[in-house]
Design an enzyme around this catalytic site. Structure first.
Site, PDB file in Angstrom:
ATOM      1  N   ARG A 261     -10.606   4.618   2.134  1.00  0.00           N
ATOM      2  CA  ARG A 261      -9.359   3.968   1.696  1.00  0.00           C
ATOM      3  C   ARG A 261      -8.197   4.538   2.506  1.00  0.00           C
ATOM      4  NH1 ARG A 261      -7.704   6.505  -3.606  1.00  0.00           N
ATOM      5  NH2 ARG A 261      -9.368   5.279  -4.512  1.00  0.00           N
TER       6      ARG A 261
ATOM      7  N   GLU B 283       9.837   6.826  -8.090  1.00  0.00           N
ATOM      8  CA  GLU B 283       9.667   6.371  -6.706  1.00  0.00           C
ATOM      9  C   GLU B 283      10.311   5.012  -6.465  1.00  0.00           C
ATOM     10  OE1 GLU B 283       5.427   6.271  -6.094  1.00  0.00           O
ATOM     11  OE2 GLU B 283       5.250   4.309  -7.045  1.00  0.00           O
TER      12      GLU B 283
ATOM     13  N   LYS C  67      -9.922  13.200  -8.613  1.00  0.00           N
ATOM     14  CA  LYS C  67      -9.106  14.105  -7.797  1.00  0.00           C
ATOM     15  C   LYS C  67      -9.831  15.448  -7.688  1.00  0.00           C
ATOM     16  CE  LYS C  67      -4.343  12.597  -8.095  1.00  0.00           C
ATOM     17  NZ  LYS C  67      -4.764  11.210  -7.985  1.00  0.00           N
TER      18      LYS C  67
ATOM     19  N   HIS D 245       0.580  -1.596  -1.256  1.00  0.00           N
ATOM     20  CA  HIS D 245       1.237  -2.781  -1.846  1.00  0.00           C
ATOM     21  C   HIS D 245       2.030  -3.537  -0.800  1.00  0.00           C
ATOM     22  CE1 HIS D 245       1.017   0.485  -4.876  1.00  0.00           C
ATOM     23  NE2 HIS D 245       0.348  -0.470  -5.484  1.00  0.00           N
TER      24      HIS D 245
ATOM     25  N   ARG E 220       6.464   9.640 -12.267  1.00  0.00           N
ATOM     26  CA  ARG E 220       6.402   9.497 -10.812  1.00  0.00           C
ATOM     27  C   ARG E 220       6.617   8.040 -10.388  1.00  0.00           C
ATOM     28  NH1 ARG E 220       0.929  11.342  -8.728  1.00  0.00           N
ATOM     29  NH2 ARG E 220       0.912  12.485 -10.664  1.00  0.00           N
ATOM     30  N   ARG E 221       5.977   7.108 -11.103  1.00  0.00           N
ATOM     31  CA  ARG E 221       6.125   5.677 -10.769  1.00  0.00           C
ATOM     32  C   ARG E 221       7.585   5.247 -10.910  1.00  0.00           C
ATOM     33  NH1 ARG E 221       1.676   6.401  -9.432  1.00  0.00           N
ATOM     34  NH2 ARG E 221       2.889   6.463  -7.540  1.00  0.00           N
TER      35      ARG E 221
ATOM     36  N   ASP F 121     -10.071  10.770  -4.377  1.00  0.00           N
ATOM     37  CA  ASP F 121      -8.664  10.675  -3.967  1.00  0.00           C
ATOM     38  C   ASP F 121      -8.354  11.811  -2.993  1.00  0.00           C
ATOM     39  OD1 ASP F 121      -8.284   8.562  -5.689  1.00  0.00           O
ATOM     40  OD2 ASP F 121      -7.049   9.651  -7.118  1.00  0.00           O
TER      41      ASP F 121
ATOM     42  N   GLN G  89      -4.768   9.623   4.586  1.00  0.00           N
ATOM     43  CA  GLN G  89      -3.326   9.347   4.505  1.00  0.00           C
ATOM     44  C   GLN G  89      -2.720   9.151   5.900  1.00  0.00           C
ATOM     45  OE1 GLN G  89      -3.482  13.101   2.815  1.00  0.00           O
ATOM     46  NE2 GLN G  89      -2.930  12.492   0.737  1.00  0.00           N
TER      47      GLN G  89
ATOM     48  N   GLY H  52       0.261   7.807   2.009  1.00  0.00           N
ATOM     49  CA  GLY H  52       0.349   9.230   1.683  1.00  0.00           C
ATOM     50  C   GLY H  52       1.452   9.493   0.680  1.00  0.00           C
ATOM     51  N   ALA H  53       1.087  10.169  -0.393  1.00  0.00           N
ATOM     52  CA  ALA H  53       2.029  10.360  -1.501  1.00  0.00           C
ATOM     53  C   ALA H  53       2.622  11.766  -1.545  1.00  0.00           C
ATOM     54  CB  ALA H  53       1.310  10.067  -2.818  1.00  0.00           C
TER      55      ALA H  53
HETATM   56  P1  FAD Z   1       5.529   1.332   0.487  1.00  0.00           P
HETATM   57  O1  FAD Z   1       5.655   1.769   1.897  1.00  0.00           O
HETATM   58  O2  FAD Z   1       5.964   2.256  -0.608  1.00  0.00           O
HETATM   59  O3  FAD Z   1       6.302  -0.009   0.325  1.00  0.00           O
HETATM   60  C1  FAD Z   1       6.118  -1.048   1.270  1.00  0.00           C
HETATM   61  C2  FAD Z   1       6.389  -2.389   0.634  1.00  0.00           C
HETATM   62  O4  FAD Z   1       5.423  -2.646  -0.395  1.00  0.00           O
HETATM   63  C3  FAD Z   1       7.721  -2.497  -0.054  1.00  0.00           C
HETATM   64  O5  FAD Z   1       8.743  -2.773   0.854  1.00  0.00           O
HETATM   65  C4  FAD Z   1       7.445  -3.637  -1.020  1.00  0.00           C
HETATM   66  O6  FAD Z   1       7.460  -4.858  -0.343  1.00  0.00           O
HETATM   67  C5  FAD Z   1       6.029  -3.349  -1.457  1.00  0.00           C
HETATM   68  N1  FAD Z   1       6.021  -2.496  -2.670  1.00  0.00           N
HETATM   69  C6  FAD Z   1       5.691  -1.193  -2.722  1.00  0.00           C
HETATM   70  N2  FAD Z   1       5.808  -0.726  -4.003  1.00  0.00           N
HETATM   71  C7  FAD Z   1       6.236  -1.758  -4.750  1.00  0.00           C
HETATM   72  C8  FAD Z   1       6.578  -1.915  -6.119  1.00  0.00           C
HETATM   73  N3  FAD Z   1       6.496  -0.906  -6.984  1.00  0.00           N
HETATM   74  N4  FAD Z   1       6.974  -3.109  -6.550  1.00  0.00           N
HETATM   75  C9  FAD Z   1       7.078  -4.153  -5.688  1.00  0.00           C
HETATM   76  N5  FAD Z   1       6.786  -4.070  -4.368  1.00  0.00           N
HETATM   77  C10 FAD Z   1       6.381  -2.887  -3.901  1.00  0.00           C
HETATM   78  N6  FAD Z   1      -1.778   8.554  -2.058  1.00  0.00           N
HETATM   79  C11 FAD Z   1      -2.370   9.733  -1.731  1.00  0.00           C
HETATM   80  O7  FAD Z   1      -1.722  10.596  -1.110  1.00  0.00           O
HETATM   81  N7  FAD Z   1      -3.667   9.990  -2.109  1.00  0.00           N
HETATM   82  C12 FAD Z   1      -4.452   9.061  -2.743  1.00  0.00           C
HETATM   83  O8  FAD Z   1      -5.622   9.330  -3.040  1.00  0.00           O
HETATM   84  C13 FAD Z   1      -3.861   7.791  -3.050  1.00  0.00           C
HETATM   85  N8  FAD Z   1      -4.571   6.813  -3.649  1.00  0.00           N
HETATM   86  C14 FAD Z   1      -4.013   5.574  -3.810  1.00  0.00           C
HETATM   87  C15 FAD Z   1      -4.799   4.531  -4.302  1.00  0.00           C
HETATM   88  C16 FAD Z   1      -4.263   3.253  -4.369  1.00  0.00           C
HETATM   89  C17 FAD Z   1      -5.139   2.134  -4.877  1.00  0.00           C
HETATM   90  C18 FAD Z   1      -2.918   3.002  -3.967  1.00  0.00           C
HETATM   91  C19 FAD Z   1      -2.332   1.623  -4.033  1.00  0.00           C
HETATM   92  C20 FAD Z   1      -2.133   4.038  -3.532  1.00  0.00           C
HETATM   93  C21 FAD Z   1      -2.653   5.332  -3.445  1.00  0.00           C
HETATM   94  N9  FAD Z   1      -1.871   6.384  -2.974  1.00  0.00           N
HETATM   95  C22 FAD Z   1      -2.477   7.588  -2.698  1.00  0.00           C
HETATM   96  C23 FAD Z   1      -0.404   6.239  -2.843  1.00  0.00           C
HETATM   97  C24 FAD Z   1       0.041   5.884  -1.432  1.00  0.00           C
HETATM   98  O9  FAD Z   1      -0.123   6.990  -0.571  1.00  0.00           O
HETATM   99  C25 FAD Z   1       1.535   5.452  -1.386  1.00  0.00           C
HETATM  100  O10 FAD Z   1       2.322   6.522  -1.812  1.00  0.00           O
HETATM  101  C26 FAD Z   1       1.872   4.241  -2.228  1.00  0.00           C
HETATM  102  O11 FAD Z   1       0.841   3.288  -2.244  1.00  0.00           O
HETATM  103  C27 FAD Z   1       3.145   3.557  -1.677  1.00  0.00           C
HETATM  104  O12 FAD Z   1       2.938   3.040  -0.380  1.00  0.00           O
HETATM  105  P2  FAD Z   1       2.665   1.472  -0.111  1.00  0.00           P
HETATM  106  O13 FAD Z   1       1.811   1.351   1.093  1.00  0.00           O
HETATM  107  O14 FAD Z   1       2.097   0.851  -1.328  1.00  0.00           O
HETATM  108  O15 FAD Z   1       4.036   0.795   0.180  1.00  0.00           O
END
Ligand code: FAD
Length: 290
Positions: free
Chosen positions: A166, A275, A73, A210, A271-272, A115, A145, A170-171
């Site tokens: 990647r 969310e 980061k 995910h 945070r995990r 990141d 993002q 967006g978080a």
């Molecule tokens: P979401 O839109 O949250 O969920 C969509 C679907 O995915 C859900 O309906 C479900 O089917 C499935 N899902 C999601 N979470 C779960 C769970 N916990 N259990 C079961 N099913 C689930 N963000 C940044 O801003 N900066 C970064 O540098 C950054 N790096 C990342 C690196 C990686 C490898 C990953 C995976 C994420 C990163 N993120 C980062 C976080 C990202 O921006 C999202 O906030 C986060 O991944 C949630 O979005 P999503 O696309 O996974 O799915």
């Protein structure tokens, strides 16, 4: 010590624990992205210490011949202190990573991801990526993002550079003028960006999500364009699916697990849990053994 309830999401407090976790993932066909937890340092010594820790880590990855890379980061390695501190620490990490041979191959070294943090850091992070991706001929990656309105345009600049990008949703909670707020709009932007990346990127696309719908869409885009891609998910989130994807002969993608570790685990774990309620239930079930 990390309590069992948090250890689903964080590999341990030490690099040794994180490397052991990578070893067990590699045995099941999943590669690791190691992230030492820490951010927003205001003291040079703290930022330099984490940069030193990453340097030791890339050397350990190479020594053990692991299929792993690192993700740093910007605010962890000095951005809040000043651009010069960030530049210096990142250059040290990238230089060390490029001096260490990567797992089981004769290529250039350990891959370094940067990141992406909040929108105020986007320009400086993309500039740093451009500098190092060019200098290392693509041994560096950056995260972008889909919730930021600027990202689709940023991708046009990134398409001409070596290195990997990647895409995540967006978080960070960004101002409405510059970001999409509705989930459906963020998903639409994610799809647009992904489609563009598969069309325009040669060095591969990293799907940081995910979301089964986005992973399926990436599979379709790969079938159409042939662009290499990888899927990246977090430790402790949809892990069964991570192993299934890695083992699926119909999925022509590398699978990576992003693995946080280190003593500053509490806020990441919190945070995990915040969310997603299911993360809390999952962690709890693991502790009570059901
Ligand atoms: P979401 O839109 O949250 O969920 C969509 C679907 O995915 C859900 O309906 C479900 O089917 C499935 N899902 C999601 N979470 C779960 C769970 N916990 N259990 C079961 N099913 C689930 N963000 C940044 O801003 N900066 C970064 O540098 C950054 N790096 C990342 C690196 C990686 C490898 C990953 C995976 C994420 C990163 N993120 C980062 C976080 C990202 O921006 C999202 O906030 C986060 O991944 C949630 O979005 P999503 O696309 O996974 O799915």
């Amino acid at each position: 010590m990390i309590p069992p309830i948090a250890s689903n999401f964080v590999a341990g407090e030490t690099p040794e624990a994180a490397l052991a976790h990578v070893e067990s993932l590699n045995e099941r066909g999943v590669a690791g992205i190691l992230n030492l937890l820490g951010e927003h340092y205001e003291e040079r010594s703290a930022a330099a210490a984490d940069a030193d820790a990453y340097i030791d880590l890339v050397e350990a990855i190479a020594d053990r011949n692991l299929d792993a890379c690192v993700s740093v980061k910007s605010s962890q390695i000095g951005l809040d202190i000043g651009d010069d501190a960030f530049r210096e620490n990142l250059a040290r990490i990238v230089e060390a990573a490029n001096g260490s041979p990567a797992a089981g191959s004769d290529d250039t070294g350990t891959f370094v991801w940067i990141d992406m943090e909040d929108h105020e850091t986007t320009d400086v992070t993309l500039d740093a990526f451009e500098r190092h991706a060019t200098a290392t001929d693509g041994n560096v990656g950056v995260c972008v993002q889909a919730n930021l309105k600027r990202t689709r345009e940023d991708l046009e600049r990134l398409a001409d550079l070596p290195g990997k990008v990647r895409l995540v949703k967006g978080a960070y909670d960004e101002p409405a003028e510059i970001s999409y707020k509705k989930k459906a709009r963020v998903d639409e932007s994610y799809r647009d960006c992904l489609a563009y990346m598969f069309e325009a990127f040669d060095d591969g696309v990293a799907v940081g999500s995910h979301d089964p719908a986005m992973i399926e869409y990436a599979k379709e885009l790969h079938a159409e364009h042939g662009t290499p891609y990888e899927v990246q998910m977090l430790m402790g989130v949809r892990e069964t699916e991570q192993f299934d994807l890695a083992a699926d002969p119909d999925v022509d993608a590398d699978v990576y697990q992003y693995i946080p570790y280190g003593s500053k685990w509490f806020s990441y774990f919190y945070r995990r849990i915040r969310e997603r309620k299911s993360n809390a239930l999952f962690a709890l079930r693991a502790v009570v053994g059901r």
